[in-house]
Scaffold this motif. Structure first.
Motif: not given
Length: 946
Positions: A728, A731, A784, A786
């Protein structure tokens, strides 16, 4: 350039312009005693109320607005205050060396004791520091059996360490996740080759002999690295002494688990040449030890749909490590003083850690009703090399500048000899069907521990019984057949090139201004989880494949029993101690011709490239701060730091689709930029010469881990819902507003009592999250990292270090050190439940009982870390969180001075053979428990020149 950096530039320019017309005098000098430089000594001009303290090398700079006759006082814990009357001239006045004498009441202890000089240094640095910090000096590190940098810092109040097979390898401050503690070498962030992509540096490669001081900052100042939500740990390497020193040590020992010997040795040499202008420090250390571990591990069926069956047992594993560890370290320190205003220095470090691990694994697989036996030969290596060149320059009577450039490199990799052209960790897997089945299955046909079972069937972990219907159907080398060969690959490296410059300007008798810039360029590459996999055709039912080869038909060697197998558990498990194949046989199995002969085919995953990435990260940081003596007792430190980060990572995206499934690979690049503006204010109020009250507000942050940012992405369309795993790039950093209130009182006989409270309000905590969603009628499962939660942390800490010299005679040598930290935190990974922060223990304490008198020193130390949650399963909830259980270890050491220069010593680790336990949800639902025995050594230290 950002607006914040422009502001810092204007402040710096104003500082420089003010320095041009500045009219003041500078007093410089070095404070020493008979044993060398004294850091943290106080230098005060009583009339003007101006003061300074010595740096880590005993040097000081004091500004005064007057010329002519000036009186200054030089004081240091445990020493008589020295009064000097000076005739100050215009410009820079160099006093040379100022030698202090030990106070009469402590002189006997100083001469014959072994810890007092070290404690005086540590307490003096702490007392005069601007930040809220604790300090350990090199001598104290050597008085307990702490052989690497992580073990050395575990004694500090509020610090917790992680242990790996009996040795500490990582540290964190105030119970925050390990990546939230900034690990520094000489003030700069240490690069990390952490295999999982964490920014937390692994410290088992650094011998404790390389360290001169450890500074644990719990509330940072603007001139420190800002990515430190928990705090920072600064390891300062050895620098040249004030006079010639040469000491050596050698020791041999024994490990009760491996039943084998250990040895270590070190040499430290320091001197000054060319009339004291050139200083040299050389240090080297080697530590070689045999080690072993028994680990009982359990895997659960958490992927099943039924909530109850998620707690059922998939496999149990009895694993034995029996290996060798080698640590080598070398440290070089040079400094050259051109004149009273200009000095340069060079520091170099070369460390190597080899972890050689033959591993023997015996599984009971309940889902497939079979045994599995693995033999692997691991050769993990860690390299940490680096150098730093810097200088200190008095540009005018009011303006001082220092600068440094550094290059540090670390690498963590597997380099077992090439197998089929691939370097890595070779694993041979043998399997044997259990035809008779199991007698201890629950009513739903699954294996549980008794407390989880729907009808109470299953037993307890540490009195493990495989539960065979046919008790004679044990693991058998004639029935265990070779079915899988794997080469696990790992290669992570990181290099930081850093340049920094700092200016300090004496604006008035009560105000010092400081500003600086730092730029860091990071190169990083990672490869983890990329495995070469070969499967036997016969095991897959492929026609005309060669027959499976039994373990008994191969070259084998004796199993390393070494006094027993899983003695920490109830029962006899010798049936699982299978004689393995030889190392040579293991390597030969991967030969191409041998693979073909035995019917093995390549089943290496096409998505392996998604586990490989490389990239860069650049950080431009600037700060401005003021040190203000608001009154004679109140000091204010206020300022701001700004860090601007840019990063770019290159990786691979994999998509699996179609029938039959086809995997396609494509390159992908991700990048992101973000800014961190960090205001900070510290208040230090001196009640008197012995007591301080400190308060601080600081804002700090932590960057996302590289493993969470990786551009690698895989999509498997053959699953329902479609499984997507990816990094990701969006972030956000995790930020914290930190509040601290601390008090400290310094005893006259070299000791301390301290305590305080702290609070952190944390924003944008990062978790790995798994959730399902629907798009255009298709179901997806996305895994993922997060930013999914905020958090808070609150705590208190207290400690005492006290010599009981008021007791009569023999008992006057007794003393105690005790520190305790209580921490509570809350994070809400989802809207339905809360948790403590990962790695955070509610209770931490150290207790040391010591005796020092007439050349004899004995120390018994206990280190306690309460239970801490390690992984938070956001999809399944608290019953599936994994925890590290509470752990209490006891170590001891003793030293006897044979002569003023020769000491003999004994060191003992883990006297109670404390196991390390990890569990899931319920304390009884063990996921692993390992035992690694006790170890000890005896040796001699010789101060050839001191």
């Amino acid at each position: 350039m950002t607006a914040d950096n422009k502001k810092l530039s204007l402040i710096l320019c104003a500082t420089l312009l003010g320095a041009v017309s500045a009219k003041s005098q500078t007093i410089k000098g070095v404070v020493t005693d008979k044993d060398g430089q004294l850091p943290g000594a106080t230098v005060m001009a009583p009339v003007s109320k101006q003061g300074s303290s010595t740096d880590l090398n005993g040097g000081f700079t004091l500004n005064t607005q007057v010329t002519g006759k000036v009186k200054i006082l030089v004081s240091y814990i445990g020493h008589d205050t020295k009064e000097l009357e000076l005739d100050i001239k215009k410009g820079v006045n160099d006093l040379g060396t100022i030698k202090l004498e030990a106070s009469k009441q402590l002189n006997e202890v100083l001469v014959k004791g072994t810890m007092v000089p070290s404690q005086m240094k540590a307490l003096s640095i702490k007392k005069n520091s601007l930040a809220i910090m604790d300090v350990i000096a090199a001598d104290a590190i050597g008085k307990l059996p702490d052989r690497n940098a992580a073990e050395a810092v575990q004694r500090v109040q509020g610090v917790a360490v992680a242990r790996y097979h009996g040795e500490a390898d990582a540290a964190t401050v105030r119970g925050t996740p390990f990546a939230w503690t900034s690990i520094l070498f000489n003030g700069s962030r240490l690069p990390s080759a952490n295999v999982l992509g964490s920014r937390n540096a692994v410290l088992d490669a650094v011998p404790s002999e390389m360290i001169q001081y450890v500074q644990v900052a719990k509330a940072i100042t603007p001139d420190m690295e800002g990515d430190a939500v928990g705090g920072s740990i600064n390891f300062i390497t050895r620098t040249s002494p004030a006079k010639r020193v040469l000491n050596v040590s050698a020791a041999g020992g024994y490990n009760t688990f491996s039943k084998d010997g250990t040895y270590n040795g070190s040499i430290v040499y320091g001197d000054r040449f060319f009339k004291g202008k050139l200083g040299v420090m050389l240090a080297g250390a080697v530590w070689n030890r045999q080690w072993g571990t028994d680990a009982f591990e359990v895997a659960y069926n958490t992927g099943l749909a039924d909530p109850q069956q998620k707690k059922s047992i998939a496999t149990t594993l009895l694993k034995r490590y029996m290996g060798q560890r080698q640590t080598y370290g070398g440290n070089l320190g040079l400094d050259y003083t051109f004149n009273k205003s200009n000095k340069i220095y060079l520091r170099g470090l070369m460390d190597k850690f080899n972890d050689i691990r033959p591993v023997y694994e015996s599984y009971v697989d309940y889902n497939n009703s079979q045994y599995q036996y693995n033999y692997r030969y691991s050769y993990y290596q860690t390299v940490l090399n680096g150098a730093e060149l810097g200088g200190e320059h008095q540009l005018s009577s009011r303006l001082k500048m220092d600068w440094a450039v550094s290059d540090y490199y670390t690498k963590y990799f597997l380099e077992t000899p090439p197998t089929n052209g691939v370097k890595g960790l070779p694993i041979a897997t043998f399997k044997q069907k259990i035809t008779g089945g199991f007698s201890n299955l629950s009513s739903d046909g699954k294996r549980y521990w008794g407390f989880d079972s729907p009808n109470g069937v299953g037993g307890n972990p540490l009195s493990f019984d495989p539960g065979l219907k046919n008790s004679a159907e044990t693991m058998d080398a004639t029935k265990l057949t070779l079915q899988q060969l794997v080469i696990a690959q790992l290669d992570t490296k990181e290099e930081d090139k850093t340049g920094q410059i700092n200016f300090k300007f004496n604006a008035s008798s009560r105000v010092n201004l400081k500003a600086g810039f730092k730029y860091r360029h990071k190169d990083r590459s990672g490869m983890y989880g990329s495995n070469a996999v070969y499967l036997a055709g016969a095991a897959l039912g492929i026609p005309q494949s060669p027959a499976l080869v039994p373990l008994s038909n191969m070259d084998r060697t004796d199993f390393p029993m070494r006094g027993g197998f899983f003695n920490g558990m109830k029962g006899n498990y010798d049936a699982f101690a299978i004689d393995p194949i030889t190392k040579g046989q293991l390597f030969n199995l991967f030969d191409t011709a041998t693979l073909r002969k035995n019917g093995f085919m390549d089943f290496t995953s096409k998505t392996n490239p998604t586990n490989i990435y490389e990239g860069t990260e650049n950080v431009a940081a600037g700060y401005a701060m003021a040190e203000i003596d608001a009154t004679d007792k109140l000091k204010v430190i206020a300022g701001v730091r700004n860090e601007y980060t840019t990063f770019t990572l290159h990786g691979t995206k994999a998509t699996t689709a179609g029938s039959p499934a086809v995997t396609t690979l494509s390159p992908v690049t991700v990048s992101n930029n973000y800014n961190a503006l960090l205001p900070m204010v510290h208040l230090k109020y001196s009640l008197n010469d012995h007591a301080n009250i400190r308060a601080a507000y600081t804002k700090s942050f932590v960057r996302p881990n590289f493993s969470d940012l990786t551009p690698g992405e895989s999509m498997d369309n053959t699953k329902n819902p479609i499984a997507i795993t990816k990094g990701n790039v969006d972030l956000k950093p995790t930020f914290a507003n930190n509040f601290d209130l601390m008090g400290e009182y310094y005893f006259k006989n070299v000791g301390l009592i301290s305590g305080g409270v702290f609070y952190k309000k944390i924003k944008n905590v990062i978790f790995t999250n798994s959730y399902t969603y629907q798009q255009e009628g298709t179901n997806y499962m996305l895994t993922q990292a997060q930013n999914i939660s905020d958090a808070w942390l609150v705590g208190m800490e207290a400690g005492i270090n006290k010599r009981l010299d008021f007791l009569p005679g023999f008992f006057s040598g007794l003393g105690v050190e005790f520190n305790y930290t209580f921490i509570n935190s809350e994070v809400k990974p989802t809207g339905t439940y809360t948790s403590m922060l990962p790695n955070q223990s509610k209770n931490l304490f150290n207790s040391i009982l010591f005796y020092e008198r007439k050349g004899v020193m004995v120390r018994v130390a206990g280190n306690y870390r309460g239970a801490s949650v390690e992984t938070i399963n956001t999809a399944l909830g608290p019953d599936f969180f994994t925890w590290t259980d509470k752990n209490f270890t006891v170590d001891a050491s003793a030293t006897v001075s044979i002569t003023p220069s020769i000491r003999v010593f004994v060191e003992l680790n883990n006297l109670t053979n404390e196991p390390l336990r990890v569990y899931m949800g319920d304390h009884r639902r063990i996921t692993s428990q390992e035992w690694y025995g006790s170890k000890g050594q005896a040796g001699i230290k010789w101060d050839i020149i001191k």
